[in-house]
Design a protein around this motif. Structure first.
Motif, PDB file in Angstrom:
ATOM      1  N   CYS A   1       0.882  -1.123  -0.006  1.00  0.00           N
ATOM      2  CA  CYS A   1       0.198  -0.070  -0.281  1.00  0.00           C
ATOM      3  C   CYS A   1       0.674   1.220  -0.040  1.00  0.00           C
ATOM      4  N   TYR A   2       1.933   1.310   0.735  1.00  0.00           N
ATOM      5  CA  TYR A   2       2.725   2.271   0.928  1.00  0.00           C
ATOM      6  C   TYR A   2       3.298   2.763  -0.645  1.00  0.00           C
ATOM      7  N   HIS A   3       3.766   1.426  -1.042  1.00  0.00           N
ATOM      8  CA  HIS A   3       4.451   1.706  -2.452  1.00  0.00           C
ATOM      9  C   HIS A   3       3.423   2.247  -3.571  1.00  0.00           C
ATOM     10  N   GLN A   4       2.221   1.831  -3.442  1.00  0.00           N
ATOM     11  CA  GLN A   4       1.499   2.280  -4.374  1.00  0.00           C
ATOM     12  C   GLN A   4       0.980   3.756  -4.103  1.00  0.00           C
ATOM     13  N   ALA A   5       0.753   4.045  -2.939  1.00  0.00           N
ATOM     14  CA  ALA A   5       0.416   5.417  -2.888  1.00  0.00           C
ATOM     15  C   ALA A   5       1.767   6.349  -3.176  1.00  0.00           C
TER      16      ALA A   5
ATOM     17  N   LYS B   1       7.840  13.112   3.216  1.00  0.00           N
ATOM     18  CA  LYS B   1       8.818  12.430   4.553  1.00  0.00           C
ATOM     19  C   LYS B   1       8.229  12.719   5.675  1.00  0.00           C
ATOM     20  N   LYS B   2       7.757  13.899   6.146  1.00  0.00           N
ATOM     21  CA  LYS B   2       7.355  14.342   7.508  1.00  0.00           C
ATOM     22  C   LYS B   2       6.081  13.312   7.971  1.00  0.00           C
ATOM     23  N   ASN B   3       5.243  13.373   6.996  1.00  0.00           N
ATOM     24  CA  ASN B   3       3.838  12.767   7.323  1.00  0.00           C
ATOM     25  C   ASN B   3       3.757  11.464   6.993  1.00  0.00           C
ATOM     26  N   MET B   4       4.430  10.663   6.105  1.00  0.00           N
ATOM     27  CA  MET B   4       4.167   9.351   5.764  1.00  0.00           C
ATOM     28  C   MET B   4       5.345   8.598   6.208  1.00  0.00           C
ATOM     29  N   VAL B   5       6.534   8.862   5.965  1.00  0.00           N
ATOM     30  CA  VAL B   5       7.668   8.248   6.039  1.00  0.00           C
ATOM     31  C   VAL B   5       8.111   7.911   7.796  1.00  0.00           C
ATOM     32  N   GLU B   6       8.159   9.091   8.196  1.00  0.00           N
ATOM     33  CA  GLU B   6       8.502   9.298   9.741  1.00  0.00           C
ATOM     34  C   GLU B   6       7.386   8.285  10.643  1.00  0.00           C
ATOM     35  N   PRO B   7       6.297   8.623  10.258  1.00  0.00           N
ATOM     36  CA  PRO B   7       5.468   7.639  11.441  1.00  0.00           C
ATOM     37  C   PRO B   7       5.745   6.036  11.011  1.00  0.00           C
TER      38      PRO B   7
ATOM     39  N   ILE C   1      12.458   1.098  -0.736  1.00  0.00           N
ATOM     40  CA  ILE C   1      13.829   1.783  -0.366  1.00  0.00           C
ATOM     41  C   ILE C   1      13.995   2.875  -1.051  1.00  0.00           C
ATOM     42  N   ASN C   2      13.857   2.743  -2.441  1.00  0.00           N
ATOM     43  CA  ASN C   2      14.028   4.002  -3.353  1.00  0.00           C
ATOM     44  C   ASN C   2      13.314   5.383  -2.976  1.00  0.00           C
ATOM     45  N   SER C   3      12.239   4.986  -2.391  1.00  0.00           N
ATOM     46  CA  SER C   3      11.542   6.275  -1.930  1.00  0.00           C
ATOM     47  C   SER C   3      12.413   6.940  -1.021  1.00  0.00           C
ATOM     48  N   PHE C   4      13.012   6.427  -0.021  1.00  0.00           N
ATOM     49  CA  PHE C   4      13.805   6.998   1.011  1.00  0.00           C
ATOM     50  C   PHE C   4      14.574   7.863   0.461  1.00  0.00           C
TER      51      PHE C   4
END
Lengths: 216, 777
Positions: free
Chosen positions: B120-124, B181-187, B220-223
């Protein structure tokens, strides 16, 4: 001259406190020289002189005296040398010289003076026709100078005897003194690749080999 | 009229085509030419519509072209609005919108449970990142004209200190990523990373499900992508939340792998598995990770699978090398090379092994051709291991270095420490045998090749000056007695030596060579001179003139000799001729090296015998008489006893002369042997006299010693003259480095030379230092 010396030796008419008199000194000198060669005191005169002052000719004190005179050749004193040395010592008679003998011996205890005397001895004792000192003379001189105080002297003497060295040059001579002063008896601080003459490298090697032999 | 250039924003996984943007811009251009003047704007009204479009763009919804264009120009209008521009407000509203949008997305992604989180994360992410790219283009004017101008310069960012409150405005594309980054990755970071690590772990075990790969890679690439716009610290997020735990987990995995393998495998298998594992990991890294991590992962693997178990691997090295297990060695090599202090042990083992093998082949060689065996055995050892190093160790220079050291050690080995090494002499003999005329039937090219190879051995020899002496003497013999197979081959060999060692080394050899050609020239001149004056010498006569300094013939070996009457005229004539040509040169005849051809006509058959001059001189005395006593012969010829005895014996042994006693005495009567016969009518009897005697070898070696002392003394004086004052150790080092081209002096020899120079008063010890010397001017 032989008879007169006996009379001289026991005469108490000389005064050791009288000031130095050059003329008296020279007159005294003349007693040891011959008319053919009045300015040079040779072996015969030397023998008599030693007898008079009561010192054996091989005694190290004679070497110190020669050094004081800066005598060029062993066994000989020129008038100039005689005067130079005795004037420095302020001696113009037998008894005065005798009173200075202890002082001369004590000079050997000072490191710096001893080194100077030691180095002087090389040129003094060698045959002036050659640049190096022959091995026999060297052994005798080393015995005289280092025999009493250097523990390894006996070994070094043995080494020289067995080696094929026929002469010792000045560099080796000087380094022997340094060796005797700085190297421990067990040779632990000796650097074989260092600036020591090869003769001493060989001595150390020989010594170490003979120790191993004795141990096994 | 304004003209926009479109700046394109492309992300890692996004395919934002320049074309699309260009099309939009062009359309914009056309539709906006009407309304470029700043005008009054109702922000709120405008924003409502714009926001809709923003939402559509960010969700990859279908946004009609006209709508796009109209909102594109709305943004322009807001930015140039009159009286106050709404740029900041637009920025803030947009920021707010994106912020909320991502927060909503977060809930959606979470809603589907742990198992589907990655997917789901990937899709989003895919949707969002594409969308934000388009959005960036939509906000082109704001980005270019408003935000960019406020940006700090690069230098200020990199070297300055940015406070936490620096609320700089970002271009929309960057803003979008920052918000993600702040709203999706951090949490989500912990959960995501755990799942990622799990996924990779399964991949390691070979149990990965097929479509998971793309997802893992994408996540991983999204990071990385999310920070790609940053001017410094681009990989901070990636490294902190993913790379670090990943490396840790990988490390643990390798540790376990290694332990398991160690229990199951022997060294050979272990190495194979480790190499396999390394290859797999490389592929895996390529599949999943950012390129900056590749080396780090490899290093971890090497650390835990090789470096941690170095002792185990090193332990096998010795046996592996001894048994020359090439397969194992070629595995061991890359593994050891990859870790610190790994390869040293292997190099040392190889060195020792080659040395042992080498010594084995050259030990206890016997026979007449010891020299040939020595050289050829050494060459075959060298070749074998050079090939091995090429195949197994990839021609690695350190291993070649070990080969060189080992060979040098074998070549310079002294079986008896008190005696000099025989290798220089043997190598010289080897070359001699190849350069001499022989009936062995080796082809010219083969000879050439062997001589070229001999240089390999030459380079290893320490005592090159000894080799030079022997070579020179053998060359002299070959030239004088015309024994050279080919002058070209001789010259080629000299050139090879020159290349290896320099001009100084071969100088004399070259001069010997030129003497030969000069002599032949001179002979021709002499013969023309004789013809011109119609002089008949009665014999044919040719001469070699040799420069005394270049030939190793030694003036001391010239012995007295009364030239036979038959030769007198020739000798005289030539001397006159020569002195007319070259005044001021002294000629010394070397009769002991000369030969003559004598025809014996007093026997049943005529014989033509090539013999040494002294032998001929003895026989010539029998021209008019059949017998003479030794004393008479010796006195006539004025030869010394040694030469006379040697040559007489050879005549007696060859039965040309008869003696009436066993051992020759002065009274022994010598008579011509009238019964002499030989199968061949043309032959020579010089061979025995030319062979090298042991004394000659001794002489050569002791003359080398003398030369070396002079050389060292010259070197010491040179060094001291330029340095004036030098410490003992420094002087030794200087001298060693200068002389190593020709020979390897011992420190003891150098010390002796120093002492000799002190004695000769060229240098002296400085008065106050124990180990310092100064130059005596």
């Amino acid at each position: 001259m032989g008879d007169r010396s006996g009379v001289r030796r026991f005469s108490k008419t000389e005064d050791t406190s009288s000031p130095f008199n050059q003329k008296r000194c020279i007159t005294w000198f003349r007693e040891y020289t011959s008319p053919d060669d009045p300015d040079v005191l040779g072996p015969e005169g030397m023998e008599k002189f030693c007898e008079d002052i009561g010192v054996e000719p091989e005694n190290v004190v004679m070497l110190v005296l020669a050094w004081k005179m800066n005598a060029r050749q062993m066994g000989f004193f020129t008038q100039q040398e005689w005067l130079r040395g005795l004037m420095d010592l302020q001696c113009d008679s037998i008894s005065k010289v005798q009173s200075k003998l202890d002082y001369l011996r004590l000079l050997l205890n000072d490191q710096v003076t001893f080194k100077s005397i030691y180095r002087y001895a090389y040129d003094f004792a060698r045959d002036k026709d050659q640049r190096s000192m022959d091995i026999e003379t060297a052994k005798a001189m080393l015995q005289l100078l280092l025999g009493k105080h250097w523990t390894l002297f006996g070994q070094f003497n043995n080494f020289l005897e067995r080696s094929k060295y026929k002469v010792i040059n000045k560099d080796q001579w000087c380094n022997i003194l340094e060796f005797s002063r700085t190297i421990a008896n067990d040779l632990s601080n000796y650097d074989v690749d260092g600036a020591w003459p090869v003769m001493l490298d060989e001595f150390v090697e020989w010594l170490k080999a003979s120790k191993d032999v004795r141990r096994s | 009229m304004q003209y926009w250039t479109c700046q394109c924003f492309s992300f890692h996984e996004l395919h934002f085509s320049f074309l699309i943007c260009k099309v939009y811009v062009q359309n914009c251009f056309y539709s906006c030419t009407m309304s470029l003047r700043p005008r009054r704007v109702n922000f709120n009204e405008m924003w409502v519509g714009l926001q809709e479009t923003v939402k559509g763009v960010i969700t990859l919804d279908n946004v009609p072209r006209a709508t796009w264009n109209s909102h594109f120009s709305d943004i322009y209008a807001m930015c140039v609005a009159y009286p106050e521009p709404f740029a900041d407000r637009l920025y803030q509203e947009t920021k707010c919108f994106l912020d909320n949008h991502v927060k909503v997305l977060l809930e959606k992604v979470r809603a589907n449970g742990e198992a589907n989180l990655l997917k789901c994360y990937h899709q989003a992410w895919v949707e969002y990142s594409t969308g934000i790219g388009y959005l960036h283009c939509l906000y082109l004017y704001l980005n270019q004209q408003h935000i960019k101008k406020q940006k700090l310069s690069d230098a200020e960012v990199i070297y300055g200190t940015l406070g936490p409150d620096t609320q700089e405005q970002m271009e929309i594309g960057e803003l979008g990523l920052e918000i993600w980054k702040k709203n999706m990755v951090e949490p989500l970071k912990e959960n995501l990373v755990n799942l990622l690590l799990e996924g990779i772990h399964y991949d390691r075990l070979g149990e990965a499900s097929p479509n998971i790969t793309d997802i893992v890679q994408g996540v991983i690439n999204s990071f990385v992508s999310v920070e790609d716009y940053k001017r410094k610290g681009k990989l901070e997020l990636y490294q902190e939340i993913f790379e670090a735990p990943f490396l840790q987990a990988s490390g643990e995995y390798y540790k376990r792998e290694a332990s398991k393998l160690l229990q199951e495998c022997d060294v050979s298998q272990y190495m194979e598995r480790v190499i396999q594992r390394l290859e797999e990991e490389t592929l895996r890294s390529n599949k999943f990770l950012h390129s900056s991590s590749f080396d780090k992962v490899k290093a971890r693997c090497e650390q835990h699978m090789v470096a941690d178990h170095l002792a185990f691997l090193h332990g096998e090295c010795k046996a592996m090398v001894r048994e020359e297990r090439c397969k194992d060695l070629s595995n061991m090599y890359p593994l050891l090379r990859s870790v610190k202090d790994g390869i040293g042990v292997l190099i040392v083992e190889l060195l020792e092994h080659i040395k042992a093998q080498g010594l084995e082949t050259v030990r206890g060689l016997k026979g007449d051709n010891v020299h040939i065996q020595f050289v050829e055995n050494m060459l075959s050892v060298h070749k074998k291991y050079k090939e091995l190093i090429q195949d197994v160790f990839n021609g690695d220079q350190s291993f070649i270095g070990a080969l060189d050291k080992a060979c040098a050690s074998v070549v310079n080995h002294r079986p008896n420490p008190k005696m000099a090494c025989r290798s220089p002499e043997m190598l010289a003999k080897y070359c001699d045998s190849l350069l001499k005329k022989s009936s062995k039937g080796i082809s010219e090219s083969e000879i050439d090749e062997k001589l070229a190879q001999s240089i390999t051995i030459f380079k290893y020899i320490d005592d090159k000056d000894i080799f030079q002496k022997f070579y020179a003497r053998m060359l002299a013999k070959r030239l004088i007695h015309s024994q050279s197979q080919s002058m070209d081959a001789e010259e080629a060999m000299i050139n090879r030596l020159k290349q290896a060692c320099g001009y100084e080394f071969t100088n004399k050899l070259h001069r010997m060579f030129t003497d030969m050609s000069v002599s032949s020239d001179l002979n021709n001149k002499f013969n023309s001179f004789l013809k011109l004056d119609n002089i008949d010498l009665g014999i044919s006569f040719s001469i070699y003139i040799l420069q005394a300094g270049a030939w190793p013939l030694g003036q001391n070996s010239v012995t007295p000799f009364a030239v036979p009457q038959e030769l007198e005229k020739s000798v005289q004539m030539f001397e006159n001729f020569y002195h007319n040509h070259f005044s001021g040169r002294k000629l010394t005849w070397l009769h002991h090296l000369c030969q003559a051809e004598l025809k014996l006509s007093y026997l049943k058959k005529p014989y033509q015998i090539t013999m040494q001059t002294f032998q001929m001189a003895i026989l010539l005395l029998f021209e008019k008489t059949d017998s003479l006593t030794c004393k008479e012969v010796q006195e006539s010829l004025q030869l010394n006893s040694e030469q006379f005895g040697k040559h007489l014996m050879s005549l007696i042994e060859s039965k040309i002369l008869l003696a009436n006693t066993e051992a020759p005495t002065p009274e022994t009567v010598l008579t011509l042997n009238f019964e002499y016969s030989n199968k061949r009518t043309k032959f020579r009897i010089t061979a025995a006299l030319q062979r090298e005697s042991p004394q000659e070898v001794e002489q050569t070696l002791s003359s080398v010693d003398e030369d070396r002392k002079l050389y060292l003394q010259a070197a010491i004086v040179r060094v001291m003259k330029s340095r004036k004052i030098l410490r003992h150790n420094a002087l030794i080092q200087e001298v060693l480095s200068q002389s190593k081209v020709t020979f390897a002096p011992s420190i003891s020899m150098i010390k002796k030379c120093i002492e000799a120079l002190i004695d000769k008063q060229y240098i002296e010890r400085t008065p106050n230092s124990a180990d310092e010397y100064s130059y005596v001017a």
